[in-house]
Every structure is written in C-alpha cells, then in structure tokens.
Design an enzyme around this catalytic site. Structure first.
Site, mmCIF file in Angstrom:
data_model
loop_
_atom_site.group_PDB
_atom_site.id
_atom_site.type_symbol
_atom_site.label_atom_id
_atom_site.label_comp_id
_atom_site.label_asym_id
_atom_site.label_seq_id
_atom_site.Cartn_x
_atom_site.Cartn_y
_atom_site.Cartn_z
ATOM 1 N N ASP A 112 0.810 -1.223 0.000
ATOM 2 C CA ASP A 112 0.000 0.000 0.000
ATOM 3 C C ASP A 112 0.843 1.273 0.000
ATOM 4 O O ASP A 112 0.311 2.376 0.081
ATOM 5 C CB ASP A 112 -1.009 0.014 1.156
ATOM 6 C CG ASP A 112 -0.354 0.023 2.519
ATOM 7 O OD1 ASP A 112 0.879 -0.117 2.577
ATOM 8 O OD2 ASP A 112 -1.076 0.168 3.521
ATOM 9 N N ASP A 172 -12.148 10.368 5.603
ATOM 10 C CA ASP A 172 -12.640 9.012 5.332
ATOM 11 C C ASP A 172 -13.700 8.577 6.340
ATOM 12 O O ASP A 172 -14.163 7.444 6.322
ATOM 13 C CB ASP A 172 -11.491 7.986 5.258
ATOM 14 C CG ASP A 172 -10.425 8.215 6.313
ATOM 15 O OD1 ASP A 172 -10.651 9.033 7.226
ATOM 16 O OD2 ASP A 172 -9.359 7.565 6.237
ATOM 17 N N GLY A 189 0.582 2.757 5.229
ATOM 18 C CA GLY A 189 -0.770 3.267 4.942
ATOM 19 C C GLY A 189 -0.805 4.457 4.009
ATOM 20 O O GLY A 189 -1.467 5.457 4.304
ATOM 21 N N HIS A 228 -8.880 6.402 10.686
ATOM 22 C CA HIS A 228 -7.842 5.472 11.162
ATOM 23 C C HIS A 228 -7.060 6.060 12.339
ATOM 24 O O HIS A 228 -6.902 7.282 12.449
ATOM 25 C CB HIS A 228 -6.869 5.161 10.020
ATOM 26 C CG HIS A 228 -7.530 4.528 8.821
ATOM 27 N ND1 HIS A 228 -8.089 5.279 7.810
ATOM 28 C CD2 HIS A 228 -7.740 3.228 8.509
ATOM 29 C CE1 HIS A 228 -8.611 4.467 6.903
ATOM 30 N NE2 HIS A 228 -8.414 3.216 7.301
ATOM 31 N N HIS A 242 0.434 8.005 9.369
ATOM 32 C CA HIS A 242 0.873 6.625 9.621
ATOM 33 C C HIS A 242 2.382 6.418 9.493
ATOM 34 O O HIS A 242 2.906 5.428 10.001
ATOM 35 C CB HIS A 242 0.182 5.654 8.661
ATOM 36 C CG HIS A 242 -1.296 5.549 8.850
ATOM 37 N ND1 HIS A 242 -1.875 5.326 10.082
ATOM 38 C CD2 HIS A 242 -2.321 5.651 7.961
ATOM 39 C CE1 HIS A 242 -3.196 5.286 9.943
ATOM 40 N NE2 HIS A 242 -3.493 5.491 8.670
ATOM 41 N N ASP A 281 -9.348 11.498 11.788
ATOM 42 C CA ASP A 281 -9.362 10.569 10.652
ATOM 43 C C ASP A 281 -10.040 9.265 11.096
ATOM 44 O O ASP A 281 -10.095 8.950 12.286
ATOM 45 C CB ASP A 281 -7.910 10.299 10.236
ATOM 46 C CG ASP A 281 -7.782 9.579 8.913
ATOM 47 O OD1 ASP A 281 -7.497 10.258 7.905
ATOM 48 O OD2 ASP A 281 -7.946 8.344 8.887
HETATM 49 ZN ZN LIG Z 1 -7.671 7.311 7.251
#
Ligand SMILES: [Zn+2]
Length: 459
Positions: A183, A349, A233, A262, A225, A260
């Site tokens: 990723d 997101d 990420g 995440h 990240h 976020d």
């Molecule tokens: Zn995210």
C-alpha cells in the site's frame, strides 16, 4: 488516514479578510468581473480598491514567500455581497483570516498520488470556485530538505526513498524493510512528493511561529501513519510529526487531535515517551482494521504515560454522537493539558459515502469539532488526511475552510473544472446513509469515563 490536498490558510487575530492568491492580475480580473454587477457610487469604490491593491502589491518585497495581492497591510476587509462591494476598516478586537497560497507545482505533485488522483486539484478548485480564496492569504510552500525531514525520519529511510525515487524501482530488495511496496508503492518522484508535503506543513507551522495568522491549513498534509524508518498506509513522510516538532521550537505544549477514520499511530508513536505533546485520536477500532492500534488502554509510555488518548469507536457513528464524545474528551484535555498550540488532522474518510464504509459522518459534524478547537484561539495547524470519495472529501474540506473563515456557502456546487464530479445532486451537503450505528451508549460512556479518569494523572 491516507492522503490529501492542497494549501494553507492563516486566520488572523484581527478580523480582516483578504485575497492572497495567484497573481495580482487574477485578482484584478475578479474585481473587473464584479464591475458589471455594480453601479453608481459603488463603481468609484472599486476604483479606489484597485489603487490599494496595486499599492500593497508594490510594497511587497519580491523575496517574500507570501503572495500579497490584497491590502493586507492597509487594514481593509473586502467583502462581496449580492452584487456590490463593500469594505470595512479592520476592527482590532475581532478575529480575521489570512491564508497561505497554493503553489501550482505543489498541487500537481500531490495530484500524482495514485490512491487519490487529482484530489488536491479537486479540493483547491472547489475552495476557489466558492470564492473562499479571497478571504484568505495563500503562501508558497517550500520543499523540505533532507535535514528537515531527518528531524524525525532516519537517514537510512530517507536515503533509500531518495534512491528508489530516481527511477521508481519497485523491486529493490531493501524496500520491504522500509515499508515500501503493497500500500506504499514506489513510483518515480516519490521522494519529491514526500519533500513537497513535508515542506508545506513546515511552511504552515512557520507561519504560525511568525504570527502571520492564527490558523494555517495544508489540506495535502496529514500523513499520520508514517514511522521514522517506515512508510505505512499510503504515508511516506509524517508531515504531522514534522509540523509538531516545528511548533515545539516555540511552544512548550502542543496538542495533536486526529479525527481521521484510522488511528494516528505514527504520530502517537513519535511522541509516546514525552509529556510535551499530547496526542488524541478518535478512530475506528475493530479486529483486522488498519492499523490495528489505538485501544482505549494505550495511554503512552514512560514520561509520556497518560499523554496519549485513544477513543476507539465502532461503525456507523453519526454527527451528534461523535461530537458528544469529541467535546467531552477534548474539553477535559484542554483543561488539564493546557496546550499552547494545536495540530488537527481532519481526514475525511469518516464521511458517509466513503469507500471505507465505516463511519456515517457529514462535514457539519466535523465542523462542530473543529469549531470547538478554534474557539480556544490558539495557534492552530489544520491538516488533511484520508478521504477516498474524492468529491465528498472536497466537499468536506471546503466546508471546513468556510468554517475557519466564518463564511456561509450556497448549497449548489458552483460551476468549475470538476463540476461533473458532484452529480447527481450537485450540492455541497453530504447525506448520512441509513446504516445502523453500532456504538452502544454503554460503550461510549465507558470510553469517556475511562479517559477522564486517565487524564486526572496529567499534571
Ligand atoms: Zn484514514
């Protein structure tokens, strides 16, 4: 997280609204367009305005990094309403806005990210189409040097990123050790991209240190990240960490707030051992969900114990309950930690309609959270983050930009380059879906009470 878009805004303590964008020529063109809609004595006012614009532009040294095309130093506000132009003297006691400028190359560089192609341009174009650029100043970002990025990242990681960036070599056997591949694919110029994003956030932080405004924005930042020696990420450089370190040059206590979807693991890790930076992350926490960290019981280590706050949430949360949790936690954090500056990552997101299909938020709910932080009137750096429904991300960050500027936006998406991306309704609003909210009241109450208990240890 995962990605983002463009420029930087600065909100000034004094309330004046200026256009600092592109070229003076472009601004004059805008004003000329307005001429057709004004008449009589208002025309004379516009004429005078041209004079002030030209004077102020000529006062700016060519070496400045700020494109000053509006009467920044002349204490005027320019406001356009219903076909006429009015101007007001700046009030010293009210708050105002300034904002950094996009650098066209910066937007283009950020557009190249394969995970969110052209997102930077979509965000910037919508902000521009709504006329918000004229209420802020835009600042040309600098490209981070390897030394600047090495304030956080290891030399070995940066040198490897630089090496493979030359030809986009995806098969280098060492890349796996640095989290590259999968990723975080290697593409040609990826180092330049990282340096551009890192430099933009550093530029924004420097604007705050220089007191050029109260709020600075880099929607293309927020790569939370990335680790010191590892991409993760979709994040190749942790610009949020770089921004916090820059603010720490002046401010004793910096608060990082991450909304976020995440967990902001890279930022939390970077400061897990210090009591000078408190990290607060609200995120989806579920088995198998990336990055898998950020449990309620993770509170920091050593001297940093109790200075990491994690708010684990489940799918389907909507604006009202999210803000209820956010405000309960963040107010306690503000009271006990008493930050001198804030960095807020506003990954989109969480929006309804995002391919992540997890939370069920709208820009209105995120704006409530943002407004809560802005009300502290601290130097505040705002960053982007994830957001994979590109149109909804642009909607969200445009709405948040307007929130910073105190502007109200029309529901209809204005005609602009990416207009067709906003169908079929072509409206700014995002409607929540009818997915159920999986967060039980009991769980949320436990989360809030546990965090409040932990924060009592902050001294
Ligand atoms: Zn995210």
């Amino acid at each position: 997280m995962r990605t983002s878009a463009s420029h930087t805004i600065i909100r000034r303590r004094t309330r004046f609204i200026v256009v600092l964008f592109g070229s003076a020529k472009k601004y004059r063109n805008y004003s000329l367009a307005m001429d057709y809609r004004i008449s009589g004595s208002a025309f004379f006012a516009v004429f005078l305005l041209y004079g002030f614009i030209n004077i102020s532009a000529s006062l700016v040294p060519s070496s400045t990094t700020v494109a000053l095309n509006a009467p920044v130093t002349l204490n005027f506000s320019v406001r356009c309403n219903s076909g006429h132009i009015e101007w007001n003297h700046r009030q010293k006691t009210t708050s105002g806005e300034l904002g950094p400028l996009r650098r066209p190359e910066y937007i283009e560089t950020c557009d190249s990210l394969s995970k969110v192609p052209n997102r930077a341009s979509m965000v910037h174009s919508l902000i521009e189409a709504y006329g918000l650029l004229r209420h802020m100043s835009t600042v040309k970002p600098h490209v981070a040097s390897i030394e600047e990025m090495a304030k956080f990242h290891t030399d070995a990681y940066l040198e490897h990123l630089h090496k493979i960036s030359q030809d986009g070599d995806n098969d280098d056997p060492q890349s796996g050790d640095f989290g590259l591949g999968y990723d975080c694919p290697v593409v040609e110029g990826i180092y330049d991209y990282a340096a551009a994003v890192g430099g933009a956030t550093l530029t924004a932080a420097q604007c705050l240190l220089d007191k050029r405004g109260e709020v600075a924005i880099n929607w293309a930042g927020g790569w939370h990240h990335a680790k010191k020696d590892e991409a993760s990420g979709f994040c190749y450089v942790n610009d949020a960490v770089l921004g916090i370190l820059k603010l720490r040059e002046k401010y004793k206590r910096v608060l990082y707030v991450d909304v976020d979807l995440h967990h902001g693991d890279g930022v939390e890790d970077a400061f897990s051992f210090t009591s000078k930076v408190m990290t607060v992350s609200l995120h989806k926490f579920s088995p198998g969900f990336f990055p898998g960290t950020g449990d309620l019981c993770d509170t920091g280590l050593g001297k940093g114990r109790w200075y990491a706050v994690n708010v684990p949430l489940d799918d389907g949360i909507k604006d009202d309950r999210y803000f209820q949790v956010f405000s309960s936690v963040i107010q306690e954090v503000q009271t006990l930690f008493n930050p001198e500056a804030v960095v807020m990552q506003l990954g989109a997101d969480t929006m309804a309609g995002d391919p992540m299909c997890s939370f069920n938020m709208t820009p209105v709910g995120v704006a409530q959270c943002l407004r809560h932080v802005l009300d502290w009137h601290l130097p505040t750096l705002l960053l982007g983050g994830g957001g994979y429904n590109l149109a909804n991300t642009a909607r969200c960050w445009t709405y948040l930009t307007a929130t910073v500027l105190g502007q109200t936006l029309a529901s209809e998406i204005p005609d602009h380059e990416f207009f067709t991306e906003y169908g079929p309704d072509y409206s700014l609003e995002i409607s929540p879906s009818c997915r159920p909210d999986r967060n039980e009241n009991k769980h949320l109450d436990t989360v809030i009470s546990t965090i409040k208990g932990n924060l009592k240890n902050v001294v």
